[in-house]
Design a protein around this motif. Structure first.
Motif, PDB file in Angstrom:
ATOM      1  N   THR A 132       0.802  -1.231   0.000  1.00 44.57           N
ATOM      2  CA  THR A 132       0.000   0.000   0.000  1.00 44.57           C
ATOM      3  C   THR A 132       0.829   1.274   0.000  1.00 44.57           C
ATOM      4  OG1 THR A 132      -0.195   0.029   2.424  1.00 44.57           O
ATOM      5  CG2 THR A 132      -1.932  -1.113   1.182  1.00 44.57           C
ATOM      6  N   LYS A 133       2.056   1.199   0.478  1.00 47.67           N
ATOM      7  CA  LYS A 133       2.870   2.416   0.617  1.00 47.67           C
ATOM      8  C   LYS A 133       4.035   2.510  -0.364  1.00 47.67           C
ATOM      9  CE  LYS A 133       0.841   3.373   4.667  1.00 47.67           C
ATOM     10  NZ  LYS A 133      -0.207   4.310   4.747  1.00 47.67           N
ATOM     11  N   VAL A 134       4.402   1.357  -0.977  1.00 54.94           N
ATOM     12  CA  VAL A 134       5.606   1.379  -1.810  1.00 54.94           C
ATOM     13  C   VAL A 134       5.318   0.877  -3.224  1.00 54.94           C
ATOM     14  CG1 VAL A 134       7.997   0.567  -2.043  1.00 54.94           C
ATOM     15  CG2 VAL A 134       7.069   1.059   0.230  1.00 54.94           C
ATOM     16  N   ASP A 135       4.967  -0.381  -3.355  1.00 54.71           N
ATOM     17  CA  ASP A 135       4.811  -1.011  -4.658  1.00 54.71           C
ATOM     18  C   ASP A 135       3.781  -2.130  -4.538  1.00 54.71           C
ATOM     19  OD1 ASP A 135       5.580  -1.841  -7.418  1.00 54.71           O
ATOM     20  OD2 ASP A 135       6.488  -3.556  -6.389  1.00 54.71           O
ATOM     21  N   GLU A 136       2.660  -1.987  -5.208  1.00 57.29           N
ATOM     22  CA  GLU A 136       1.572  -2.955  -5.091  1.00 57.29           C
ATOM     23  C   GLU A 136       2.019  -4.374  -5.455  1.00 57.29           C
ATOM     24  OE1 GLU A 136      -3.003  -3.570  -6.659  1.00 57.29           O
ATOM     25  OE2 GLU A 136      -1.980  -1.679  -7.051  1.00 57.29           O
ATOM     26  N   VAL A 137       2.830  -4.505  -6.486  1.00 56.69           N
ATOM     27  CA  VAL A 137       3.296  -5.823  -6.914  1.00 56.69           C
ATOM     28  C   VAL A 137       4.098  -6.494  -5.790  1.00 56.69           C
ATOM     29  CG1 VAL A 137       4.787  -7.049  -8.557  1.00 56.69           C
ATOM     30  CG2 VAL A 137       3.269  -5.235  -9.360  1.00 56.69           C
ATOM     31  N   SER A 138       4.938  -5.733  -5.095  1.00 57.20           N
ATOM     32  CA  SER A 138       5.728  -6.292  -3.990  1.00 57.20           C
ATOM     33  C   SER A 138       4.826  -6.869  -2.909  1.00 57.20           C
ATOM     34  CB  SER A 138       6.636  -5.218  -3.380  1.00 57.20           C
ATOM     35  OG  SER A 138       7.576  -4.779  -4.312  1.00 57.20           O
ATOM     36  N   GLY A 139       3.756  -6.178  -2.599  1.00 61.36           N
ATOM     37  CA  GLY A 139       2.803  -6.679  -1.611  1.00 61.36           C
ATOM     38  C   GLY A 139       2.139  -7.968  -2.075  1.00 61.36           C
ATOM     39  N   TRP A 140       1.704  -7.995  -3.318  1.00 62.88           N
ATOM     40  CA  TRP A 140       1.041  -9.195  -3.842  1.00 62.88           C
ATOM     41  C   TRP A 140       1.987 -10.389  -3.965  1.00 62.88           C
ATOM     42  CZ3 TRP A 140      -3.818 -10.077  -3.512  1.00 62.88           C
ATOM     43  CH2 TRP A 140      -4.731  -9.019  -3.558  1.00 62.88           C
ATOM     44  N   LEU A 141       3.260 -10.128  -4.219  1.00 61.22           N
ATOM     45  CA  LEU A 141       4.231 -11.220  -4.304  1.00 61.22           C
ATOM     46  C   LEU A 141       4.382 -11.966  -2.972  1.00 61.22           C
ATOM     47  CD1 LEU A 141       7.019  -9.631  -6.513  1.00 61.22           C
ATOM     48  CD2 LEU A 141       5.757 -11.737  -7.022  1.00 61.22           C
ATOM     49  N   LEU A 142       4.027 -11.314  -1.869  1.00 60.66           N
ATOM     50  CA  LEU A 142       4.123 -11.951  -0.557  1.00 60.66           C
ATOM     51  C   LEU A 142       2.875 -12.750  -0.194  1.00 60.66           C
ATOM     52  CD1 LEU A 142       5.882  -9.126   1.489  1.00 60.66           C
ATOM     53  CD2 LEU A 142       6.892 -11.246   0.619  1.00 60.66           C
ATOM     54  N   VAL A 143       1.803 -12.598  -0.943  1.00 64.02           N
ATOM     55  CA  VAL A 143       0.545 -13.289  -0.606  1.00 64.02           C
ATOM     56  C   VAL A 143       0.681 -14.816  -0.626  1.00 64.02           C
ATOM     57  CG1 VAL A 143      -1.856 -13.638  -1.337  1.00 64.02           C
ATOM     58  CG2 VAL A 143      -0.921 -11.321  -1.137  1.00 64.02           C
ATOM     59  N   PRO A 144       1.301 -15.435  -1.641  1.00 68.40           N
ATOM     60  CA  PRO A 144       1.464 -16.895  -1.571  1.00 68.40           C
ATOM     61  C   PRO A 144       2.286 -17.335  -0.356  1.00 68.40           C
ATOM     62  CG  PRO A 144       1.892 -16.125  -3.795  1.00 68.40           C
ATOM     63  CD  PRO A 144       1.780 -14.901  -2.928  1.00 68.40           C
ATOM     64  N   TYR A 145       3.289 -16.565  -0.005  1.00 59.83           N
ATOM     65  CA  TYR A 145       4.114 -16.850   1.168  1.00 59.83           C
ATOM     66  C   TYR A 145       3.258 -16.800   2.439  1.00 59.83           C
ATOM     67  CZ  TYR A 145       8.089 -16.056   4.428  1.00 59.83           C
ATOM     68  OH  TYR A 145       9.002 -16.109   5.447  1.00 59.83           O
TER      69      TYR A 145
END
Length: 193
Positions: free
Chosen positions: A145-158
């Motif tokens: 939400t604060k930096v890069d949306e893709v980075s946040g979504w990449l952590l969802v499977p983890y």
């Protein structure tokens, strides 16, 4: 809000190199896995009472390797893109704060296997993985939400896998009365009493 703590954060050159960011968690995870003697772990794992939905032991290596790679790429994107001097100060700050959280979560991740399999301490391992899950939930939100949306979504499977691993850790501990020692170790413990 978290704080950026340089002494608790991986060096910036790791975050600024996609190869280093991706390979570091893979190498650390592989090293910890081999250091805790995987063949013994599989034998131990199969001897314990297991909860429903327990996957076969061979699945963990490929899944963790993929997740470590995604985690590393997420860190690269968030910190490398987020700390660009062209960004607003709050974005740079969030990226740096996330770098500290990422380093902490990596340490928490690396100590789970020695706690659970090496020391056979399911209570401590479960506390560790619950903390790991919480840190990663917050990290995904912060970076997403604060930096890069893709980075946040990449952590969802983890986060999804950590949720499942938390269930496995807690349920295995519970089903085995929070005592994962082998039969021989338990017998030696009783003789010493």
């Amino acid at each position: 809000m978290t704080t950026y703590i340089p002494n608790l954060t991986l060096p910036s050159f790791i975050f600024n190199s996609p190869a280093a960011s991706i390979l570091l968690p893979i190498a650390l995870g592989t090293g910890v896995g081999y250091a805790t003697q995987p063949r013994d772990n599989q034998r131990q794992y199969m001897s314990w009472k297991q909860p429903p939905l327990r996957p076969p032991p061979w699945i963990f290596g490929p899944v963790w390797t993929a997740l470590y790679g995604m985690m590393g790429y997420s860190a690269y994107r968030a910190v490398h893109l987020g700390t660009s001097p062209l960004n607003m100060p709050h974005t740079i700050s969030a990226a740096k704060h996330g770098a500290t959280l990422y380093t902490i979560q990596l340490a928490l991740n690396m100590i789970w296997m020695p706690l659970f399999f090496g020391l056979r301490r399911p209570v401590e391992a479960t506390v560790d993985i619950v903390a790991l899950l919480g840190v990663n939930g917050y990290l995904a939100w912060l970076w997403g939400t604060k930096v890069d949306e893709v980075s946040g979504w990449l952590l969802v499977p983890y986060i999804g896998w950590l949720s499942f691993a938390t269930y496995l850790s807690a349920a295995t501990g519970y089903l085995n009365n929070w005592d994962l020692r082998s039969h021989e170790e338990k017998a030696r413990g009783k003789k010493g009493q």
